[in-house]
Design an enzyme around this catalytic site. Structure first.
Site, PDB file in Angstrom:
ATOM      1  CB  SER A   1     100.556 -25.517  44.112  1.00 56.09           C
ATOM      2  OG  SER A   1      99.376 -24.934  43.596  1.00 56.09           O
TER       3      SER A   1
ATOM      4  CE  LYS B   1      97.202 -28.216  43.256  1.00 55.08           C
ATOM      5  NZ  LYS B   1      97.085 -26.844  43.665  1.00 55.08           N
TER       6      LYS B   1
END
Lengths: 166, 175
Positions: B43, B91
């Protein structure tokens, strides 16, 4: 003489670090004493009561419905809130107040819990800001230390069942 | 006989003394200062794990920098997953409280980030389980800043805080 003073300072710093680390491990992994403020958990916990919180349940994911927990506030990570867990993930909960005409239910999302104060009239809780992630829970309160007239384990919720199990 | 017993007792005493000093100090260091972690998943490509499943990056997680919950737009952070508290996700911070941003794949086109929350996204849009799926996350879930890549050695680098210009907020509270 300077050598002696320096040696003493180093020993003092060493002991401070050692006991500080032991204190961190105790508060983080075992539990600690907490003072609660605010009216939102009356009559179970009054303003300025001192209670004992344990952190083992959180680490073993053993928080259950009806537990009183301390959690980080979702809108201010530096302050803590103290409420009762009335819904776990997947539960159906009543998200409107008793005065609303149309009752609406919703489901608690995965990884979240629904918190409510015992003093429903005077409590900002999940009815206001929604379910909170489990990761914000810091510990479970299970024992009251002060005032001595109320010493002992904490009672169940006085509000009965405002929710339905899945 | 008495001599060997004395030796064993002294050894046990020294061991206990060392144990009760070393373990709390090590645990406190790993919880409060810094630790390392292996990154799994795609990701955050191409910043992290560009090689996919062949080689996972190992990053340095800096707890000390995150102790006051101060983050900037563009920082790479690790946080407790709001959908699964047993998992940590890594993230990039895209927006802070008060910003209005255009989302990519969220149910609402425009979102204003509430007070005490942040909006995080993975660099690999479309292959990332981030705020576009679960909405803004509370800052209380912040775990650490990811500051450096430590392994493999050819990828040693300091992770820069970089906000892609197309992901800037449409309106932020400072203006």
């Amino acid at each position: 003489m300077l050598r002696g003073a320096l040696g003493k300072t180093f020993r003092l710093v060493g002991y401070t670090i050692q006991y500080g680390c032991i204190a961190h491990c105790a508060f983080e992994y075992v539990g600690g004493v907490v003072m609660c403020s605010g009216p939102s958990m009356e009559p179970t916990i009054q303003n300025s009561d001192i209670v004992f919180a344990e952190n083992l349940s959180r680490h073993f994911y053993g928080i259950q419905r009806g537990d009183i927990v301390i959690a980080k506030s979702p809108s201010d990570p530096k302050s803590n809130i103290c409420k009762r867990v009335t819904g776990l993930e997947g539960d159906k909960i009543l998200s409107t107040g008793p005065s609303d005409f149309f009752k609406s239910h919703s489901y608690v999302p995965m990884g979240h819990v629904w918190l409510e104060g015992d003093n429903l009239q005077n409590s900002t809780d999940s009815r206001c800001y929604g379910p909170i992630p489990y990761g914000l829970i810091r510990g479970r309160i299970f024992f009251k230390i002060w005032p001595l007239s109320d010493f002992g384990f904490l009672r169940d919720s006085p509000n009965g069942h405002r929710f339905s199990d899945d | 006989m008495a001599q060997s017993q004395g030796w064993v007792r002294r050894y046990c005493k020294a061991f206990c003394k060392g144990f009760f000093v070393a373990v709390p100090v090590a645990v406190t260091f790993l919880d409060r200062v810094a630790c390392v972690a292996r990154v799994e998943g795609a990701s955050m490509q191409p910043s992290l794990n560009p090689g996919g499943s062949q080689s996972s990056d190992v990053v340095l997680l800096n707890h000390w920098k995150a102790r006051n919950f101060q983050v900037q737009r563009g920082d790479i952070v690790s946080l407790v997953s709001p959908k699964n508290p047993e998992q940590k996700i890594i993230k990039r911070v895209i927006a802070l409280e008060g910003d209005i941003i255009r989302t990519m794949g969220h149910k609402n086109r425009y979102v204003k980030v509430p007070r005490g929350h942040i909006w995080v996204e993975g660099d690999h849009h479309g292959h990332s389980f981030d705020s576009n799926s679960f909405g803004p996350v509370s800052l209380g879930l912040l775990h650490a800043h990811a500051t450096h890549i430590l392994w493999p050695p050819e990828r040693w680098q300091k992770l820069e805080s970089f906000l892609p210009p197309e992901r800037s907020p449409m309106q932020s509270e400072e203006e």
